[in-house]
Scaffold this motif. Sequence first.
Motif, PDB file in Angstrom:
ATOM      1  N   VAL A 204      11.893  14.783 -43.047  1.00 49.58           N
ATOM      2  CA  VAL A 204      13.120  14.806 -42.233  1.00 49.58           C
ATOM      3  C   VAL A 204      13.155  13.572 -41.332  1.00 49.58           C
ATOM      4  O   VAL A 204      12.207  13.321 -40.580  1.00 49.58           O
ATOM      5  CB  VAL A 204      13.194  16.068 -41.337  1.00 49.58           C
TER       6      VAL A 204
ATOM      7  N   THR B  75      15.621  24.487 -38.020  1.00 44.88           N
ATOM      8  CA  THR B  75      14.362  24.649 -38.754  1.00 44.88           C
ATOM      9  C   THR B  75      14.519  25.732 -39.834  1.00 44.88           C
ATOM     10  O   THR B  75      14.069  25.563 -40.976  1.00 44.88           O
ATOM     11  CB  THR B  75      13.225  25.010 -37.777  1.00 44.88           C
TER      12      THR B  75
ATOM     13  N   VAL C 269       7.943  14.528 -40.050  1.00 43.45           N
ATOM     14  CA  VAL C 269       9.181  14.210 -39.324  1.00 43.45           C
ATOM     15  C   VAL C 269       9.067  12.825 -38.705  1.00 43.45           C
ATOM     16  O   VAL C 269       8.021  12.467 -38.148  1.00 43.45           O
ATOM     17  CB  VAL C 269       9.423  15.250 -38.195  1.00 43.45           C
TER      18      VAL C 269
ATOM     19  N   LEU D 290      10.258  21.585 -36.382  1.00 47.39           N
ATOM     20  CA  LEU D 290      10.137  21.260 -37.818  1.00 47.39           C
ATOM     21  C   LEU D 290       8.699  20.871 -38.157  1.00 47.39           C
ATOM     22  O   LEU D 290       8.160  21.301 -39.182  1.00 47.39           O
ATOM     23  CB  LEU D 290      11.090  20.108 -38.174  1.00 47.39           C
TER      24      LEU D 290
ATOM     25  N   ALA E 107      12.471  18.207 -33.778  1.00 49.88           N
ATOM     26  CA  ALA E 107      11.316  17.539 -34.398  1.00 49.88           C
ATOM     27  C   ALA E 107      10.057  18.380 -34.205  1.00 49.88           C
ATOM     28  O   ALA E 107       9.264  18.567 -35.138  1.00 49.88           O
ATOM     29  CB  ALA E 107      11.124  16.154 -33.771  1.00 49.88           C
TER      30      ALA E 107
ATOM     31  N   VAL F 279       4.537  14.061 -35.410  1.00 51.66           N
ATOM     32  CA  VAL F 279       5.858  13.421 -35.529  1.00 51.66           C
ATOM     33  C   VAL F 279       5.698  11.923 -35.301  1.00 51.66           C
ATOM     34  O   VAL F 279       4.988  11.497 -34.403  1.00 51.66           O
ATOM     35  CB  VAL F 279       6.840  14.007 -34.477  1.00 51.66           C
TER      36      VAL F 279
END
Length: 374
Positions: A7, A343, A30, A23, A20, A165
């Motif tokens: 993503v 999500t 991410v 997820l 973020a 992330v």
Amino acid sequence: MASPPDVAIIGGGIIGLTSAYFLAKAGASVAVYDRGDLGREASWAGAGIIPPGNPDRAATPIDKLRGIGSVRFPELSAELRDLTGIDNGYRKCGGIEFLAPEDAGVPDVWRAEAIAFERLTRADAKKREPIGDVEGEPYLLPGCAQVRNPWHLRALVAACEIAGVRFQPNTGAEGWYFDAGRVSGLRLTNGARVTANRYLLAAGAWSESLLRPLDHTPHVHPVRGQIALLRGHSSSRVLMLGKRYIVPRGDGLTLIGSTEEPEAGFEKRTTIEGVNELLTFARSTVPVLSDAALETSWAGLRPGSPDGLPFIGKVPGWDDVFVAAGHFRAGVQLSIGTALAITELLAGNPTCVNLQAFALDRAPQVNAKSAFRS
Ligand SMILES: Cc1cc2nc3c(=O)[nH]c(=O)nc-3n(C[C@H](O)[C@H](O)[C@H](O)COP(=O)(O)OP(=O)(O)OC[C@H]3O[C@@H](n4cnc5c(N)ncnc54)[C@H](O)[C@@H]3O)c2cc1C
């Protein structure tokens, strides 16, 4: 070279960062791209009021999202603190809302949601807080909470980093690549091309320019809000009067908000008129604030939408492109519900709230109202 993320999130405000984090916790790789520093726009500028709510009894999707925020902010705050060592300043300080005659139906909404509240007499209100002759009927809301936005954002960034992330600040998205009727990549301001499995547009007030090439013009637009920060004796609870509020931080600082100026466009600055208006409001609402020092003032650009409701969900007509923008006055309190729904949606699961109400191609909802305005 790093592998393409599952993503790619455009925008590192509270909506992009919370999404973020959720997820990444759900197992996605991410990457977040922001044209400036992370978390320095509306999300930094906001007052951090988190009104009470109850997702199990909310009558509308927007009140459900707010209820999720109200219920889950304490646990997310504790989780971020445990993980990062950063205290986001979340605390249930209570609030008093002064309702105008046209808000007469609001207590019924609170009652239906089983939100704790108490109607106060003016004398009661004055006993509890150092208020002046304030207009409106006072209602005590013990469940009203607040968070320190810059601290919360710092905690989110640190938690995201721990969760893996990848961040690319100072790198904006300026357009899409298309291939056979699909989005096939993101064009960055540094000339790079990003390819991801999914894209989430969370660029706040700036989202419209990236929706236009996707044939959507929902009219996400900036609505400037100014805030004055005072140091001095104040109330102990959040005081809310229509679109104006006083938020005591508990450490001698008090935040006075806020103006609502759609006509200012993308001009993010304070004005003498705006700050003056806020100081007049502060003085008349809590007269002891006349002695306070004016520490500083700032402005932020809320992401407005035609009906004040956010756009959350799939971008119609485009596979693998999603949006979470337009949270207007409520992006902090709606951030957890939004991130949760995104999500769930990306995992192909049922969402915690019916996203039809937030569809990008919806007709603006006439009289879309929430039980709280701040
Ligand atoms: C004065 C004020 C008071 C407020 N008070 C409250 C409150 O008490 N409670 C509450 O719940 N809400 C409040 N809000 C509203 C809340 O702050 C916003 O709804 C929320 O911050 C929106 O978050 P966001 O992530 O969508 O936008 P933003 O925080 O603006 O983040 C968007 C990000 O996208 C980035 N970006 C933009 N264009 C691009 C691009 N092309 N490529 C890459 N990145 C890009 C920006 O740099 C920015 O970092 C307030 C807002 C203001 C201004």
